[in-house]
Write an enzyme that holds these catalytic residues in place. Structure first.
Site, PDB file in Angstrom:
ATOM      1  N   ASP A 122       0.721  -1.151   0.101  1.00 31.94           N
ATOM      2  CA  ASP A 122      -0.199   0.068  -0.106  1.00 31.94           C
ATOM      3  C   ASP A 122       0.792   1.283   0.169  1.00 31.94           C
ATOM      4  O   ASP A 122       2.010   1.135  -0.577  1.00 31.94           O
ATOM      5  CB  ASP A 122      -0.930  -0.187   1.098  1.00 31.94           C
ATOM      6  CG  ASP A 122      -2.184   0.750   0.847  1.00 31.94           C
ATOM      7  OD1 ASP A 122      -2.027   1.998   0.640  1.00 31.94           O
ATOM      8  OD2 ASP A 122      -3.539   0.070   0.934  1.00 31.94           O
TER       9      ASP A 122
ATOM     10  N   HIS B 297       2.208   2.161  -3.275  1.00 29.11           N
ATOM     11  CA  HIS B 297       1.373   2.901  -3.810  1.00 29.11           C
ATOM     12  C   HIS B 297       1.574   4.387  -3.822  1.00 29.11           C
ATOM     13  O   HIS B 297       1.166   5.492  -3.924  1.00 29.11           O
ATOM     14  CB  HIS B 297      -0.499   3.030  -3.182  1.00 29.11           C
ATOM     15  CG  HIS B 297      -0.850   1.657  -3.389  1.00 29.11           C
ATOM     16  ND1 HIS B 297      -2.123   1.441  -2.831  1.00 29.11           N
ATOM     17  CD2 HIS B 297      -0.580   0.631  -4.017  1.00 29.11           C
ATOM     18  CE1 HIS B 297      -2.482   0.084  -3.099  1.00 29.11           C
ATOM     19  NE2 HIS B 297      -1.481  -0.349  -3.862  1.00 29.11           N
TER      20      HIS B 297
END
Ligand code: NAG
Ligand code: NAG
Ligand code: NAG
Length: 398
Positions: free
Chosen positions: A209, A232
């Protein structure tokens, strides 16, 4: 004369004693054993010691259950983890694994590893898709920790976030290594909120993430020489999902490298925010991109899984934002997207020298703007605001 000599001798002895005898509380335990109680006991002794002291977890692999090391302490505490501590594979419903809280004057170091054993948990995790989900523990929490130096440690395979930092002042994270597979959900590297004066330096974050995510209330954050990927990317926000949020002020991200991340440098706010706050003074400079999708992205319509009302514009105001010297390759054609709120357009957004290439068949790369009129400095590749949706100056009808 005699008493003068006596006093200085005592002074010298005190100084020597302080540095030579800073008490060390060694956590006992055979490799493979569970050291939860022993660590808690050592921490409690260190925390009660009148002079600065150290807790030492020697080399070897140990089991460690949920643990909260809570101050206030009488003197600064240093925790040196030389070994590897492993979480229980099954901690469903628990929200935390290792917690440091309410400590003023704190060090964590030693080259050791916090292994969250997240593999089984990732398969049951759906918290990225819904508000209602079974909580999984964050590996390392720093709550209300001030004047801290955290360096030379590794966090791997967290079940949820690796590191969460809230309400701290003057904290340095240096040479931190974070790793989890690209497909592990919610394994944000370092999430921060409501802190003042945090530095994250010389670190390597590979996870599923956000690499670093900056929550509400952050002030004076410096991120320097951090390498992210997979993951991310670096994100301010999401902001505006919850009520009672605080302003963000002062975020500098410099000399970082992003490799193969799903997003690059991102500011995201929810539409129909439950609060009206400002995020200001957010600067990105000297960033290298390698195959990074959405390298530069302001997204004020951030609404994953349709959990919000997209019709109402975001009420988070973005002011004094810059992207300077950003270069490398994009993984998709959306090189730059500045999608500001149609309710509150972004103010004073500067785009400096950027050079972002994209080689895909659906190219060339684009630079889109809405509800923002960026100030351009130096050269921009791709050309600013030429790639798609209309450019709207702040104040123009919408
Ligand atoms: C910040 O924290 C460090 C400990 O890591 C300490 O040495 C330093 O004095 C602190 N700075 C201030 C201004 O308190
Ligand atoms: C990035 O690092 C280079 C080389 O050390 C340095 O010259 C430059 O000033 C740094 N950039 C920023 C924004 O700090
Ligand atoms: C870029 O990243 C994508 C995944 O996002 C991957 O499929 C592709 O092979 C990468 N390309 C290069 C040149 O590394």
């Amino acid at each position: 004369m005699g008493s003068y000599f006596g006093i200085s001798t005592i002074l010298v002895l005190c100084l020597l004693g302080y540095s030579a005898n800073a008490e060390v509380f060694r956590v006992p335990g055979a490799p493979g054993s569970d050291i939860t109680q022993a660590l808690l006991k050592a921490f409690t002794s260190a925390c009660q010691a009148p002079a600065p002291s150290q807790v030492l977890i020697p080399k070897g692999e140990y089991k460690l259950g949920e643990i909260a090391m809570t101050g206030p302490c009488k003197s600064p505490v240093e925790i040196t983890l030389q070994g590897t501590v492993k979480a229980d594979g099954n901690m469903q419903g628990k929200e935390r694994w290792v917690v440091f809280e309410k400590i003023n004057g704190f060090k964590l170091n030693g080259g050791g590893i916090f292994d969250g054993e997240g593999n089984a948990a990732w398969r049951t995790n759906n918290c990225h898709k819904t508000f209602e989900c079974k909580k999984l523990p964050i590996s390392l929490r720093f709550d209300f920790v001030d004047n801290a130096d955290i360096r030379d440690i590794t966090s791997m395979d967290s079940k949820n976030f690796h590191i969460n930092v809230i309400s701290g002042k003057n904290m340095t994270f240096d040479n931190i290594k974070i790793s989890a597979p690209a497909e592990s959900p919610n394994t944000d590297g370092i999430h921060l909120g409501r802190c003042d004066g945090v530095k994250i330096l010389n670190s390597k974050i590979a996870t599923g993430d956000d690499c670093i995510s900056v929550g509400d209330g952050m002030k004076n954050l410096l991120v320097e020489k951090v390498v992210c990927g997979p993951g991310h990317g670096i994100s301010v926000g999401s902001l505006g999902r919850y009520g009672f949020e605080e302003d963000v002020a002062g975020v500098r991200v410099v000399n970082c490298t992003l490799v193969g991340t799903d997003n690059g440098l991102r500011i995201k706010t929810w539409p129909s925010a439950k609060c009206t706050t400002t995020a200001s003074g957010i600067h990105f400079e000297d960033i290298i991109l390698q195959n990074v999708s959405n390298p530069i992205l302001i997204d004020q319509e951030y609404c994953p899984w349709n959990q919000c009302n997209k019709q109402k514009p975001s009420t988070i105001k973005l002011v004094d934002i810059s992207f300077r010297k950003i270069r490398g390759t994009s993984g998709n054609k959306d090189a730059v997207k500045l999608l500001c709120s149609k309710g509150i357009p972004c103010e004073n957004v500067e785009i400096g020298d950027i050079n972002i290439e994209y080689k895909g068949a659906d190219g060339p790369p684009t630079f889109q703007c809405s509800n923002v009129n960026p100030k351009l400095v130096g050269t921009q590749v791709p050309k600013a605001c030429s790639g798609g949706s209309a450019v709207m100056a702040p104040g123009s009808s919408s």
